[in-house]
Write an enzyme that holds these catalytic residues in place. Structure first.
Site, PDB file in Angstrom:
ATOM      1  N   GLY A 110       0.812  -1.209   0.000  1.00  0.00           N
ATOM      2  CA  GLY A 110       0.000   0.000   0.000  1.00  0.00           C
ATOM      3  C   GLY A 110       0.845   1.258   0.000  1.00  0.00           C
ATOM      4  O   GLY A 110       0.386   2.319   0.394  1.00  0.00           O
ATOM      5  N   GLY A 112       1.727   2.729  -2.595  1.00  0.00           N
ATOM      6  CA  GLY A 112       1.343   3.574  -3.729  1.00  0.00           C
ATOM      7  C   GLY A 112       2.105   3.285  -5.001  1.00  0.00           C
ATOM      8  O   GLY A 112       2.581   4.191  -5.668  1.00  0.00           O
ATOM      9  N   SER A 113       2.196   1.995  -5.371  1.00  0.00           N
ATOM     10  CA  SER A 113       2.964   1.692  -6.574  1.00  0.00           C
ATOM     11  C   SER A 113       2.309   2.288  -7.814  1.00  0.00           C
ATOM     12  O   SER A 113       3.007   2.725  -8.731  1.00  0.00           O
ATOM     13  CB  SER A 113       3.143   0.195  -6.741  1.00  0.00           C
ATOM     14  OG  SER A 113       1.897  -0.451  -6.683  1.00  0.00           O
ATOM     15  N   SER A 114       0.972   2.366  -7.859  1.00  0.00           N
ATOM     16  CA  SER A 114       0.366   2.899  -9.088  1.00  0.00           C
ATOM     17  C   SER A 114       0.604   4.397  -9.225  1.00  0.00           C
ATOM     18  O   SER A 114       0.824   4.892 -10.332  1.00  0.00           O
ATOM     19  CB  SER A 114      -1.122   2.568  -9.184  1.00  0.00           C
ATOM     20  OG  SER A 114      -1.708   2.493  -7.938  1.00  0.00           O
ATOM     21  N   ALA A 116       3.247   6.036  -7.957  1.00  0.00           N
ATOM     22  CA  ALA A 116       4.678   6.221  -8.247  1.00  0.00           C
ATOM     23  C   ALA A 116       4.980   5.861  -9.701  1.00  0.00           C
ATOM     24  O   ALA A 116       5.716   6.574 -10.390  1.00  0.00           O
ATOM     25  CB  ALA A 116       5.523   5.373  -7.294  1.00  0.00           C
ATOM     26  N   ASP A 157      -1.488  10.742  -3.219  1.00  0.00           N
ATOM     27  CA  ASP A 157      -0.352   9.859  -3.489  1.00  0.00           C
ATOM     28  C   ASP A 157       0.494  10.365  -4.670  1.00  0.00           C
ATOM     29  O   ASP A 157       1.719  10.265  -4.666  1.00  0.00           O
ATOM     30  CB  ASP A 157      -0.831   8.414  -3.712  1.00  0.00           C
ATOM     31  CG  ASP A 157      -2.075   8.325  -4.598  1.00  0.00           C
ATOM     32  OD1 ASP A 157      -2.572   9.372  -5.065  1.00  0.00           O
ATOM     33  OD2 ASP A 157      -2.549   7.198  -4.819  1.00  0.00           O
TER      34      ASP A 157
END
Ligand code: PMV
Length: 326
Positions: A110, A112-114, A116, A157
């Site tokens: 969680g 925040g890979s999307s 980033a 994010d």
């Protein structure tokens, strides 16, 4: 000289205060973590988009430019593909690109890979085609992709990935203020359970549909906590920050977004001397954060691990998006 290849990286994030209420327009406080996601893009001379994203569970994904955004997209590529489609609508190009992503963190935490990946990708595109984006323009392009994919989201994010540091953020980037904080006496614990943010946002929306007045009161109380937390963090008054975390967590429980695992880790941290702890992000799983004195840190780490949590070794307040090579 025209560039052929660019690599950019962006940090993950951790919500400190204000989740859920921020979706309805109030401020939150978010910090960038020192685990990054990088994206390398290379012009390929073809009418094609290729993607290798091993950390997102994807390899050898390929599409013609005219097919971008069509058919059911795998979740892991939705952000990149829709962002690229939007980019080409504004800045048409003659040839396609190969994209390779690499992550320092698991997409399940969680962090925040999307967000980033979207920010690093958009930044790399801008550099590759020599387009001067302000941070705000970069935000707008990426935020559109979030709305295309998820339909909802405050964009906090993306802001962390773009600006870095620790931000006081009013959505959608109406106000982005970097807080000057030199140290973070905090422990981050992962529950072992991944959370699905859009599902939890819908859960709160449904509660608000049924109990509008009560939920609005909760949001106002969260809004006031964010303001006080901003002041206490800037003063370095971490004991007060901890108490505000306790208060914020009680309100998140009233929104029904905490979980058995989160509660267990939070109780363990507070029982071991934390000044206060709360879930971070949408809830339902993912991570919790606990504020502590230097003296109590190792006891808190042990207590979280004893009840099954995984303590994450992350630095906070990290640098925002940057070019790694071009
Ligand atoms: O689950 P995360 O870490 O992506 O955080 C979600 C925070 C929310 O406020 C619930 C949603 C948002 O977009 O602000």
């Amino acid at each position: 000289m025209s560039l052929k290849s660019v690599m950019a990286s962006a940090p993950g994030k951790l919500m400190l205060f204000g989740e859920h209420a921020v979706v309805y327009g109030t401020a939150c406080i978010v910090t960038a973590v020192d685990q990054r996601l990088s994206v390398k893009i290379t012009k390929n001379g073809k009418d094609a988009f290729h993607l290798e994203a091993p950390d997102l569970g994807l390899s050898a994904y390929s599409k013609t430019i005219s097919d971008l955004g069509k058919k059911n997209l795998p979740k892991s590529v939705r952000f990149i593909e829709l962002l690229y489609k939007r980019f080409l609508e504004i800045y048409p190009q003659k040839e396609g690109i190969d994209v390779v992503t690499k992550s320092e963190f698991s997409s399940s935490f969680g962090f925040g890979s999307s967000s980033a990946v979207s920010v690093a990708f958009a930044y790399a595109l801008a550099r590759l085609y020599k387009i001067k984006f302000s941070k705000r323009e970069l935000f707008d392009l990426c935020y559109q992709a979030v709305i295309d994919v998820q339909g909802v989201g405050s964009g906090f994010d993306l802001a962390a990935a773009i600006w870095g540091g620790t931000l006081y953020y009013v959505p959608p980037a109406k106000r982005v203020e970097k807080l000057s904080i030199s140290r973070f006496p905090m422990v981050v614990g992962y529950t072992g359970v991944g959370a699905d943010t859009p599902t939890l946002i819908r859960l709160v929306a449904s509660l608000k549909g049924k109990k509008n007045k009560k939920v609005d009161e909760i949001f106002s109380a969260i809004e006031s906590i964010v303001e006080r937390a901003k002041g206490s963090m800037e003063l370095g008054d971490w004991e007060s920050v901890g108490l505000l975390m306790q208060e914020n967590q009680k309100l998140l429980k009233k929104l029904q977004v905490s979980s058995v695992e989160l509660d267990r880790l939070i109780r363990a941290a507070e029982g071991a001397g934390s000044w206060g702890a709360k879930l971070s992000g949408a809830g339902g799983g993912d991570c919790m954060i606990a504020v502590c004195s230097i003296g109590s840190k190792s006891k808190i780490i042990k207590a979280i691990e004893k009840v099954g949590g995984e303590v994450m070794d992350v630095g906070l307040g990290a640098e925002g998006v940057r070019i790694e090579s071009s």
